[in-house]
Design a protein around this motif. Structure first.
Motif, mmCIF file in Angstrom:
data_model
loop_
_atom_site.group_PDB
_atom_site.id
_atom_site.type_symbol
_atom_site.label_atom_id
_atom_site.label_comp_id
_atom_site.label_asym_id
_atom_site.label_seq_id
_atom_site.Cartn_x
_atom_site.Cartn_y
_atom_site.Cartn_z
ATOM 1 N N LEU A 86 31.321 49.169 24.335
ATOM 2 C CA LEU A 86 31.558 49.759 25.650
ATOM 3 C C LEU A 86 31.381 51.275 25.643
ATOM 4 O O LEU A 86 31.107 51.870 26.682
ATOM 5 C CB LEU A 86 32.960 49.388 26.159
ATOM 6 C CG LEU A 86 33.139 47.912 26.530
ATOM 7 C CD1 LEU A 86 34.574 47.618 26.911
ATOM 8 C CD2 LEU A 86 32.208 47.536 27.669
ATOM 9 N N ARG B 8 23.453 46.747 30.669
ATOM 10 C CA ARG B 8 23.871 45.729 29.719
ATOM 11 C C ARG B 8 25.393 45.566 29.720
ATOM 12 O O ARG B 8 25.908 44.468 29.671
ATOM 13 C CB ARG B 8 23.404 46.133 28.317
ATOM 14 C CG ARG B 8 23.242 44.971 27.350
ATOM 15 C CD ARG B 8 22.675 45.473 26.055
ATOM 16 N NE ARG B 8 23.614 46.335 25.355
ATOM 17 C CZ ARG B 8 24.470 45.891 24.446
ATOM 18 N NH1 ARG B 8 24.490 44.632 24.135
ATOM 19 N NH2 ARG B 8 25.303 46.716 23.845
ATOM 20 N N VAL B 9 26.065 46.728 29.806
ATOM 21 C CA VAL B 9 27.524 46.713 29.688
ATOM 22 C C VAL B 9 28.189 46.164 30.949
ATOM 23 O O VAL B 9 29.089 45.340 30.884
ATOM 24 C CB VAL B 9 28.039 48.136 29.365
ATOM 25 C CG1 VAL B 9 29.516 48.228 29.651
ATOM 26 C CG2 VAL B 9 27.745 48.461 27.924
ATOM 27 N N SER B 10 27.713 46.595 32.100
ATOM 28 C CA SER B 10 28.391 46.168 33.331
ATOM 29 C C SER B 10 27.865 44.819 33.783
ATOM 30 O O SER B 10 28.517 44.110 34.537
ATOM 31 C CB SER B 10 28.185 47.196 34.434
ATOM 32 O OG SER B 10 26.870 47.079 34.932
ATOM 33 N N GLY B 11 26.682 44.458 33.314
ATOM 34 C CA GLY B 11 26.139 43.157 33.669
ATOM 35 C C GLY B 11 25.686 43.082 35.111
ATOM 36 O O GLY B 11 25.459 42.008 35.637
ATOM 37 N N ALA B 12 25.575 44.222 35.753
ATOM 38 C CA ALA B 12 25.183 44.217 37.172
ATOM 39 C C ALA B 12 23.704 43.837 37.332
ATOM 40 O O ALA B 12 22.952 43.913 36.381
ATOM 41 C CB ALA B 12 25.431 45.586 37.785
ATOM 42 N N PRO C 82 33.300 43.003 29.837
ATOM 43 C CA PRO C 82 32.175 43.176 30.755
ATOM 44 C C PRO C 82 30.817 43.129 30.052
ATOM 45 O O PRO C 82 29.813 42.848 30.686
ATOM 46 C CB PRO C 82 32.416 44.562 31.371
ATOM 47 C CG PRO C 82 33.304 45.262 30.408
ATOM 48 C CD PRO C 82 34.137 44.201 29.743
ATOM 49 N N HIS C 83 30.786 43.399 28.735
ATOM 50 C CA HIS C 83 29.504 43.454 28.047
ATOM 51 C C HIS C 83 29.095 42.100 27.490
ATOM 52 O O HIS C 83 28.050 41.983 26.870
ATOM 53 C CB HIS C 83 29.555 44.492 26.931
ATOM 54 C CG HIS C 83 30.639 44.241 25.918
ATOM 55 N ND1 HIS C 83 31.972 44.240 26.253
ATOM 56 C CD2 HIS C 83 30.593 43.976 24.604
ATOM 57 C CE1 HIS C 83 32.697 43.992 25.183
ATOM 58 N NE2 HIS C 83 31.887 43.823 24.160
ATOM 59 N N ARG D 139 27.322 37.315 33.802
ATOM 60 C CA ARG D 139 28.223 38.382 33.341
ATOM 61 C C ARG D 139 29.447 38.394 34.266
ATOM 62 O O ARG D 139 29.342 38.031 35.437
ATOM 63 C CB ARG D 139 27.513 39.736 33.441
ATOM 64 C CG ARG D 139 26.270 39.807 32.595
ATOM 65 C CD ARG D 139 26.577 40.454 31.290
ATOM 66 N NE ARG D 139 25.362 40.553 30.485
ATOM 67 C CZ ARG D 139 25.355 40.934 29.242
ATOM 68 N NH1 ARG D 139 26.491 41.251 28.651
ATOM 69 N NH2 ARG D 139 24.243 40.996 28.563
ATOM 70 N N PRO D 140 30.588 38.887 33.732
ATOM 71 C CA PRO D 140 31.794 38.903 34.565
ATOM 72 C C PRO D 140 31.600 39.627 35.898
ATOM 73 O O PRO D 140 32.187 39.225 36.901
ATOM 74 C CB PRO D 140 32.803 39.647 33.691
ATOM 75 C CG PRO D 140 32.357 39.353 32.298
ATOM 76 C CD PRO D 140 30.852 39.277 32.358
ATOM 77 N N ALA D 141 30.749 40.671 35.922
ATOM 78 C CA ALA D 141 30.567 41.422 37.167
ATOM 79 C C ALA D 141 29.997 40.552 38.274
ATOM 80 O O ALA D 141 30.155 40.855 39.444
ATOM 81 C CB ALA D 141 29.654 42.625 36.918
#
Lengths: 233, 367
Positions: A147, A229-233, B88-89, B127-129
């Motif tokens: 993160l 990648r981290v937020s997955g948006a 989140p990752h 992904r969780p988002a």
């Protein structure tokens, strides 16, 4: 490597040395910066404020003072320098010294970038990982580190750019020896001291601008990719 | 069995927790800020109590005598937080399997069974988002279960959700209770949730455990009424399904006499628990004739309690407690006092939680 007709070997030497000094400074200080940033962000201990002040000192001291202090401690007769000399490790008037000076000057920026990204990680996620069976080291490796990767990257690029431009502490600590300690800024300075040196200085200035700009672009691009990648948006 | 007995101070608030949680769902019930989360954190090991002892079966989790403290990652206690706290990752699938990687205990249930039970099989690569609040909570639940815990802590897992999402998740929690047989500590300030899920209730107020016991008797305890709120106060009646009658009604026998329910697709002889809300119970001095309500039980008044919502009357119906909420004026007009024989008119009767598969009792109205 042939840098083309428009760079003299001397000029190329300065560019190559600067790249090496900045890269070594940024990469070698990363583990220390990561630990310092983690300690400042997550641990409460006596001397927290002192450590924080010490880390930020190079940012507020005149670079010449930092260079002189380095000379006093890491010079061949300095307390630490004399000790390391026994093992053949010498900083004074070597490119390693330039890297040390650059690393120390860039340290506050790197720590700051990493610390901010660690503080942005929800400790609740680390708690959740612990309740799922992860020990502290695994929590760090599988949750915290991934993160804060964008912050680490930003810190590396910032430190690299700062190290590329370091002048005052470097020239005070390791002087300005072509091929040894003459980095890009020192070379530009030297060329400007002699009549007719403007051309060479101008070319080096262009290179400095190009390197700085690409560093910024690369870091922006990587940070965006990582954030996705981290937020997955 | 989880046994908790500790004291702790955070800032100005003191926590004094003393209770046991047998298998089943133990609800930590109380108003917001009563210290419920602090208790759960101490059980999980996210907080180290100043004094006291916490033990799960024969494993001592923490004991201030001798400074024993098992860190959270070695407790094997699954924790579902109010705010899901998914990584989140990582993808949903990676989140779900995170704990399994560290677990040395045998598998509680195969992952695909859990994901099917929670209805999250189709989300695995997301992904969780990209999840809704309800989906996130279900993934968090699955993640905790798949770490193969010895016990589950659910800290208001529904609090952050709207009513629609709550009704979406409650059946999954009921299945969890009935299918996995894991002891569950369930934190809530919602009376409806605990009435539906809990088998044991621990009442927490201002950092102290003030009462605890079996859910049925706790829910009908007038002392609980102020915490439950006027609409959730009620009693539990133990009955047996006696007959399915021709017009679709089911007759059940309580200790005080027969009652009729609208639908019950269970075999005759099934023991059931009925939840009867205090506001659905009227009191009559004579057995009322010509009244639409089917269910009238003879009862004796055992206790009258005056509070800000009126009068809470506790009745004894053939040995089972009933609660009735009436106005002060009615109590005075009927001259109600302990010992008086009356009739309780039950306006509504519903099957209480705690019966396996209770949620599926009335799938569709008979055509």
């Amino acid at each position: 490597m042939n840098a083309g007709n428009w760079l003299t070997p001397d000029e190329w030497q300065a560019v190559a040395l600067s790249l090496r000094v900045a890269a070594v400074a940024a990469i070698a200080s990363l583990p220390v910066a990561l630990l310092t940033a983690y300690a400042l962000a997550r641990w409460r201990f006596p001397g927290h404020a002192v450590l924080n002040g010490l880390v930020h000192l190079p940012l507020v001291l005149p670079p010449v003072v930092t260079g002189y202090l380095l000379l006093l401690t890491f010079g061949r007769r300095g307390t630490i320098g004399a000790f390391l000399d026994q093992f053949g490790i010498v900083f004074a008037f070597r490119w390693t010294g330039a890297a040390l000076a650059a690393a120390i000057m860039a340290f506050p920026l790197m720590v700051r970038a990493i610390r901010l990204s660690i503080e942005a990680v929800d400790p609740g996620l680390e708690q959740a990982a612990a309740t799922l069976g992860a020990s502290r080291i695994w929590v760090f490796l599988t949750v915290t580190l991934p993160l804060v990767l964008p912050g680490i990257l930003a810190g590396l690029v910032l430190a690299f750019a700062k190290a590329m431009g370091e002048f005052g502490a470097t020239i005070t600590f390791v002087s300005n020896i072509p091929g040894q300690t003459q980095t890009l800024p020192s070379a530009i300075y030297s060329f400007l001291q002699v009549p007719g040196g403007e051309g060479a200085a101008g070319r080096l200035v262009l290179i400095a601008v190009a390197i700085a700009l690409s560093a910024v672009f690369i870091s922006e691009w990587l940070a965006k990719a990582l954030a996705r990648r981290v937020s997955g948006a | 069995m989880l046994s908790v007995s500790f004291r702790h101070r955070i800032g100005n608030s003191r926590i004094n927790a003393d209770f046991a949680a047998p298998n089943g769902v133990t609800a930590l019930f109380g108003r917001s800020g009563a210290g419920k989360t602090t208790i759960v954190q101490a059980v999980a090991g996210l907080l180290r109590p100043e004094y006291g002892r916490i033990a799960l079966d024969d494993t001592v989790l923490s004991d201030s005598d001798g400074g024993h403290f098992l860190p959270p990652h070695r407790r094997a206690i699954g924790y579902v937080f109010q705010d899901a706290r998914l990584f989140p990752h990582l993808t949903v699938s990676q989140n779900l399997l995170y704990g399994r990687w560290f677990s040395r205990r045998s598998q509680l249930a195969p992952p695909d069974q859990i994901t099917r039970m929670l209805g999250i099989s189709h989300l695995m690569q997301r992904r969780p988002a990209a999840l809704s609040g309800g989906e996130r909570q279900r993934v968090a639940l699955g993640r905790a279960i798949l770490s193969n815990p010895r016990m589950l802590l659910l800290d208001e897992p529904l609090a952050a959700l709207d009513e629609a999402r709550k009704t979406e998740i409650l059946p999954y929690l009921e299945r969890l209770r009935d299918d996995l047989g894991l002891p569950i500590l369930y934190v809530s300030h919602s009376a409806a949730e605990i009435a539906r899920l809990a088998t044991t209730i621990v009442l927490v107020d201002q950092g102290r455990v003030i009462a605890s016991g079996e859910a049925a008797s706790m829910l009908s305890d007038p002392a609980m009424a102020p915490y439950l709120g006027a609409r959730q106060t009620g009693a539990i009646l133990s009955v047996t399904l006696a007959a399915q009658e021709a017009d679709g009604l089911a007759r059940v026998d309580s200790k005080a006499g027969p009652l009729w329910l609208s639908c019950l697709d269970r075999p005759v002889g099934t023991p059931l628990r009925l939840r009867i809300m205090a506001q659905d119970v009227m009191i009559a001095l004579q057995r009322p004739a010509d009244i639409s309500a089917l269910n009238v039980l003879p009862a004796t008044i055992t206790d009258l309690r005056l509070d800000e919502d009126g009068v809470l009357v506790r009745l004894d119906a053939g040995g089972d407690p009933l609660l009735s909420r009436i106005t002060r004026r009615s109590a005075e007009r009927l001259d109600l006092r302990p010992g008086k024989a009356v009739h309780a008119v039950l306006k509504a009767v519903s099957v209480a939680p705690g019966n396996i598969g209770a949620a599926s009792l009335c799938p569709t109205p008979p055509r």
